[in-house]
Design an enzyme around this catalytic site. Structure first.
Site, PDB file in Angstrom:
ATOM      1  N   ARG A   1      23.055  23.708  10.709  1.00 53.66           N
ATOM      2  CA  ARG A   1      23.309  22.477  11.469  1.00 53.66           C
ATOM      3  C   ARG A   1      23.199  21.262  10.547  1.00 53.66           C
ATOM      4  NH1 ARG A   1      18.877  23.902  15.757  1.00 53.66           N
ATOM      5  NH2 ARG A   1      17.954  24.372  13.736  1.00 53.66           N
TER       6      ARG A   1
ATOM      7  N   LEU B   1      21.478  29.140   5.969  1.00 50.61           N
ATOM      8  CA  LEU B   1      21.012  29.115   4.562  1.00 50.61           C
ATOM      9  C   LEU B   1      19.605  28.503   4.508  1.00 50.61           C
ATOM     10  CD1 LEU B   1      22.189  29.737   1.615  1.00 50.61           C
ATOM     11  CD2 LEU B   1      22.390  27.245   1.433  1.00 50.61           C
ATOM     12  N   GLY B   2      18.624  29.296   4.933  1.00 46.52           N
ATOM     13  CA  GLY B   2      17.228  28.866   4.883  1.00 46.52           C
ATOM     14  C   GLY B   2      16.524  29.581   3.740  1.00 46.52           C
ATOM     15  N   ARG B   3      15.246  29.884   3.958  1.00 48.71           N
ATOM     16  CA  ARG B   3      14.460  30.561   2.905  1.00 48.71           C
ATOM     17  C   ARG B   3      15.106  31.884   2.503  1.00 48.71           C
ATOM     18  NH1 ARG B   3      10.039  28.433   6.484  1.00 48.71           N
ATOM     19  NH2 ARG B   3      10.929  29.952   7.905  1.00 48.71           N
ATOM     20  N   ILE B   4      15.403  32.719   3.494  1.00 46.83           N
ATOM     21  CA  ILE B   4      15.975  34.035   3.185  1.00 46.83           C
ATOM     22  C   ILE B   4      17.427  33.887   2.748  1.00 46.83           C
ATOM     23  CG2 ILE B   4      16.506  36.332   4.094  1.00 46.83           C
ATOM     24  CD1 ILE B   4      14.121  35.893   6.075  1.00 46.83           C
TER      25      ILE B   4
ATOM     26  N   GLU C   1      16.620  46.295  21.008  1.00 49.12           N
ATOM     27  CA  GLU C   1      15.897  47.231  20.129  1.00 49.12           C
ATOM     28  C   GLU C   1      14.738  47.894  20.887  1.00 49.12           C
ATOM     29  OE1 GLU C   1      14.729  44.952  16.729  1.00 49.12           O
ATOM     30  OE2 GLU C   1      16.795  44.496  16.196  1.00 49.12           O
TER      31      GLU C   1
ATOM     32  N   ARG D   1      18.949  38.372  14.117  1.00 52.80           N
ATOM     33  CA  ARG D   1      18.494  38.947  15.384  1.00 52.80           C
ATOM     34  C   ARG D   1      19.738  39.441  16.122  1.00 52.80           C
ATOM     35  NH1 ARG D   1      14.164  39.212  13.550  1.00 52.80           N
ATOM     36  NH2 ARG D   1      12.235  38.236  14.241  1.00 52.80           N
TER      37      ARG D   1
ATOM     38  N   ASP E   1      21.358  45.371  10.896  1.00 53.23           N
ATOM     39  CA  ASP E   1      19.943  45.771  10.848  1.00 53.23           C
ATOM     40  C   ASP E   1      19.238  45.455  12.161  1.00 53.23           C
ATOM     41  OD1 ASP E   1      17.538  46.678   9.430  1.00 53.23           O
ATOM     42  OD2 ASP E   1      16.888  44.583   9.501  1.00 53.23           O
TER      43      ASP E   1
ATOM     44  N   HIS F   1      16.193  47.850  11.912  1.00 48.41           N
ATOM     45  CA  HIS F   1      15.376  46.635  11.724  1.00 48.41           C
ATOM     46  C   HIS F   1      14.298  46.868  10.652  1.00 48.41           C
ATOM     47  CE1 HIS F   1      13.840  42.776  13.905  1.00 48.41           C
ATOM     48  NE2 HIS F   1      13.542  42.742  12.617  1.00 48.41           N
TER      49      HIS F   1
HETATM   50  P1  NAP Z   1      14.531  29.454   7.890  1.00 52.46           P
HETATM   51  O1  NAP Z   1      14.061  29.183   6.506  1.00 52.46           O
HETATM   52  O2  NAP Z   1      14.018  28.629   9.002  1.00 52.46           O
HETATM   53  O3  NAP Z   1      16.125  29.409   7.855  1.00 52.46           O
HETATM   54  C1  NAP Z   1      16.903  29.437   9.002  1.00 52.46           C
HETATM   55  C2  NAP Z   1      18.212  28.724   8.709  1.00 52.46           C
HETATM   56  O4  NAP Z   1      19.062  28.848   9.852  1.00 52.46           O
HETATM   57  C3  NAP Z   1      18.026  27.250   8.422  1.00 52.46           C
HETATM   58  O5  NAP Z   1      18.709  26.921   7.252  1.00 52.46           O
HETATM   59  C4  NAP Z   1      18.634  26.544   9.627  1.00 52.46           C
HETATM   60  O6  NAP Z   1      19.241  25.322   9.223  1.00 52.46           O
HETATM   61  C5  NAP Z   1      19.658  27.569  10.109  1.00 52.46           C
HETATM   62  N1  NAP Z   1      19.913  27.457  11.533  1.00 52.46           N
HETATM   63  C6  NAP Z   1      19.007  27.396  12.534  1.00 52.46           C
HETATM   64  N2  NAP Z   1      19.622  27.277  13.716  1.00 52.46           N
HETATM   65  C7  NAP Z   1      20.942  27.245  13.461  1.00 52.46           C
HETATM   66  C8  NAP Z   1      22.087  27.108  14.283  1.00 52.46           C
HETATM   67  N3  NAP Z   1      21.998  26.956  15.602  1.00 52.46           N
HETATM   68  N4  NAP Z   1      23.301  27.128  13.676  1.00 52.46           N
HETATM   69  C9  NAP Z   1      23.410  27.269  12.340  1.00 52.46           C
HETATM   70  N5  NAP Z   1      22.352  27.386  11.514  1.00 52.46           N
HETATM   71  C10 NAP Z   1      21.130  27.368  12.073  1.00 52.46           C
HETATM   72  O7  NAP Z   1      14.192  30.962   8.308  1.00 52.46           O
HETATM   73  P2  NAP Z   1      14.082  32.238   7.368  1.00 52.46           P
HETATM   74  O8  NAP Z   1      12.689  32.407   6.934  1.00 52.46           O
HETATM   75  O9  NAP Z   1      15.170  32.225   6.364  1.00 52.46           O
HETATM   76  O10 NAP Z   1      14.351  33.399   8.485  1.00 52.46           O
HETATM   77  C11 NAP Z   1      15.544  33.392   9.212  1.00 52.46           C
HETATM   78  C12 NAP Z   1      15.511  34.448  10.305  1.00 52.46           C
HETATM   79  O11 NAP Z   1      15.747  35.730   9.761  1.00 52.46           O
HETATM   80  C13 NAP Z   1      14.208  34.634  11.073  1.00 52.46           C
HETATM   81  O12 NAP Z   1      14.009  33.634  12.045  1.00 52.46           O
HETATM   82  C14 NAP Z   1      14.383  36.004  11.676  1.00 52.46           C
HETATM   83  O13 NAP Z   1      15.004  35.932  12.944  1.00 52.46           O
HETATM   84  C15 NAP Z   1      15.324  36.709  10.687  1.00 52.46           C
HETATM   85  N6  NAP Z   1      14.626  37.787   9.967  1.00 52.46           N
HETATM   86  C16 NAP Z   1      15.008  39.070  10.129  1.00 52.46           C
HETATM   87  C17 NAP Z   1      14.349  40.081   9.452  1.00 52.46           C
HETATM   88  C18 NAP Z   1      14.745  41.515   9.590  1.00 52.46           C
HETATM   89  O14 NAP Z   1      13.888  42.360   9.440  1.00 52.46           O
HETATM   90  N7  NAP Z   1      15.992  41.819   9.844  1.00 52.46           N
HETATM   91  C19 NAP Z   1      13.286  39.790   8.606  1.00 52.46           C
HETATM   92  C20 NAP Z   1      12.921  38.472   8.453  1.00 52.46           C
HETATM   93  C21 NAP Z   1      13.608  37.465   9.139  1.00 52.46           C
HETATM   94  P3  NAP Z   1      19.403  24.101  10.257  1.00 52.46           P
HETATM   95  O15 NAP Z   1      18.067  23.922  10.905  1.00 52.46           O
HETATM   96  O16 NAP Z   1      19.844  22.989   9.407  1.00 52.46           O
HETATM   97  O17 NAP Z   1      20.448  24.523  11.224  1.00 52.46           O
HETATM   98  C1  8YV Z   2      10.079  42.367  11.570  1.00 50.33           C
HETATM   99  C2  8YV Z   2      11.298  40.257  11.176  1.00 50.33           C
HETATM  100  O1  8YV Z   2      10.122  41.758  12.788  1.00 50.33           O
HETATM  101  O2  8YV Z   2       9.867  38.692  10.150  1.00 50.33           O
HETATM  102  C3  8YV Z   2      10.749  38.886  10.984  1.00 50.33           C
HETATM  103  O3  8YV Z   2      11.242  37.972  11.650  1.00 50.33           O
HETATM  104  O4  8YV Z   2      12.257  40.433  11.849  1.00 50.33           O
HETATM  105  C4  8YV Z   2      10.686  41.445  10.510  1.00 50.33           C
HETATM  106  O5  8YV Z   2       9.924  41.166   9.446  1.00 50.33           O
HETATM  107  C5  8YV Z   2       8.673  42.836  11.378  1.00 50.33           C
HETATM  108  O6  8YV Z   2       8.674  44.115  11.846  1.00 50.33           O
HETATM  109  C6  8YV Z   2       7.616  42.050  12.125  1.00 50.33           C
HETATM  110  O7  8YV Z   2       7.386  42.553  13.409  1.00 50.33           O
END
Ligand code: NAP
Ligand code: 8YV
Length: 312
Positions: free
Chosen positions: A175, A152-155, A260, A231, A255, A278
């Protein structure tokens, strides 16, 4: 005079155009001899513009001794060796915040599509089966269900907001417990046990490798759904495939994948999975905003100012 940067992979077109207009860019991915290109750039290049998918390891950083900043296109920096960057004092930036809404929209779309089987119903209609076999089997309601958010972070918080509007109850596991009005579970297994839909949105990397394993899927159970927008590495992909084949979970919306753009073809024949390539951040508006932030970080650094979204 334009500052020099090195670009390690081809990414978003508009961002690539801006990078090559506003900086003197070396396109590493086009170099016939990568080692020679790095050697030529080594005495000068202070900045690397990376895309989320291309590996930035210690060897690449060592090949660029003047490197001061790695500006990533994407919030996830699991492909960058952050320890090596820290050791070298290299700043790493990401595109945190620019994509929250778009990724949360896609995550919610996967919830809807997976529980209501919308892609599958379209295939049924196009195959003429509505006329020959009658109505499509019933789906599963969204409202009233519990969404367990792993990460439960930004997204994650943006997903929670949307899911609440659909009448879902939110729980989460991180955590660290947060000051939010949602129930907290101490681990991923307990969260899965308490959830109808498990939403995975942690970062990738070693800390979360295969966090969603057989024990978590057993806890989710045969009525439970898995959604992964984090991921591919965060789930044990062969186990997820097996659990879908054996109907040990009700369905999944995925996704992201382990290797990939390769996706195990065994997924393609399954009726209980929705797959997207993705694309959670994949809109013109969001990819442009991500590129703008990546480029802003580079300009700030070259101007001797603090970057906007540092990771290390
Ligand atoms: P964020 O704000 O840093 O949030 C990540 C959350 O995960 C934090 O609340 C963190 O809390 C928790 N976390 C980290 N490690 C953990 C663990 N071992 N066990 C349980 N919880 C854990 O990041 P965000 O901006 O929301 O982005 C999250 C991720 O989404 C990115 O890093 C990326 O991999 C993925 N993403 C995917 C796409 C896509 O296209 N599919 C796009 C954007 C992002 P704690 O530190 O308290 O554990
Ligand atoms: C894609 C993402 O990777 O921001 C991330 O972590 O997974 C996505 O936004 C984007 O294609 C950047 O390469």
């Amino acid at each position: 005079m334009k500052h020099e940067i090195i670009i390690n992979a081809k990414g978003h077109k508009g961002t690539f155009e801006r990078l090559t207009q506003e900086f003197s860019a070396i396109n590493l991915f086009e170099a016939k001899d990568r080692a020679a290109a790095l050697k030529e750039a080594a005495p000068r290049v202070r900045a690397l513009a990376s895309t989320g998918h291309a590996r930035v390891d210690a060897a690449l950083m060592d090949a660029l001794p003047k490197l001061e900043i790695i500006a990533n296109f994407g919030v996830g920096v699991d492909q960058i060796d952050l320890d090596a960057a820290k050791r070298r004092g290299i700043i790493v930036t990401n595109t945190a915040g620019a994509l929250n809404d778009c990724v949360a929209d896609h995550a919610m779309a996967l919830v809807l599509n997976t529980l209501r089987k919308i892609p599958q119903t379209g295939v049924y209609l196009r195959a003429g089966l509505w006329a020959s076999q009658g109505a499509y089997p019933l789906g599963t309601s969204i409202g009233g269900k519990t969404l367990g958010i792993l990460g439960l972070g930004r997204i994650g918080e943006a997903i929670a907001k949307r899911a609440q509007a659909f009448g879902m109850t939110i729980r989460y596991h991180n955590r660290n417990k947060k000051a939010v009005p949602f129930a907290y579970d101490a681990d991923a297994v307990t969260l899965a046990k308490n959830s109808d839909v498990l939403m995975v949105i942690t970062p990738g990397g070693t800390d979360t490798d295969k966090l969603v394993n057989a024990a978590v899927l057993d806890a989710l159970g045969p009525q439970g759904y898995l959604i992964n927008v984090a991921r591919g590495s965060v789930v044990d992909e062969p186990v997820v495939l097996h659990y879908l084949q054996e109907k040990k979970i009700a369905g999944a919306g995925l996704d992201v994948f382990e290797h990939e753009p390769k996706v195990p073809p065994e997924f393609f024949t399954l009726d209980n999975v929705v797959l997207t390539p993705h694309i959670a951040s994949g809109t013109h508006e969001t990819r442009t905003a991500m590129g703008d932030l990546q480029i802003e970080n580079l300009h700030l650094h070259f101007a001797g100012k603090p970057v906007k979204t540092p990771v290390v």
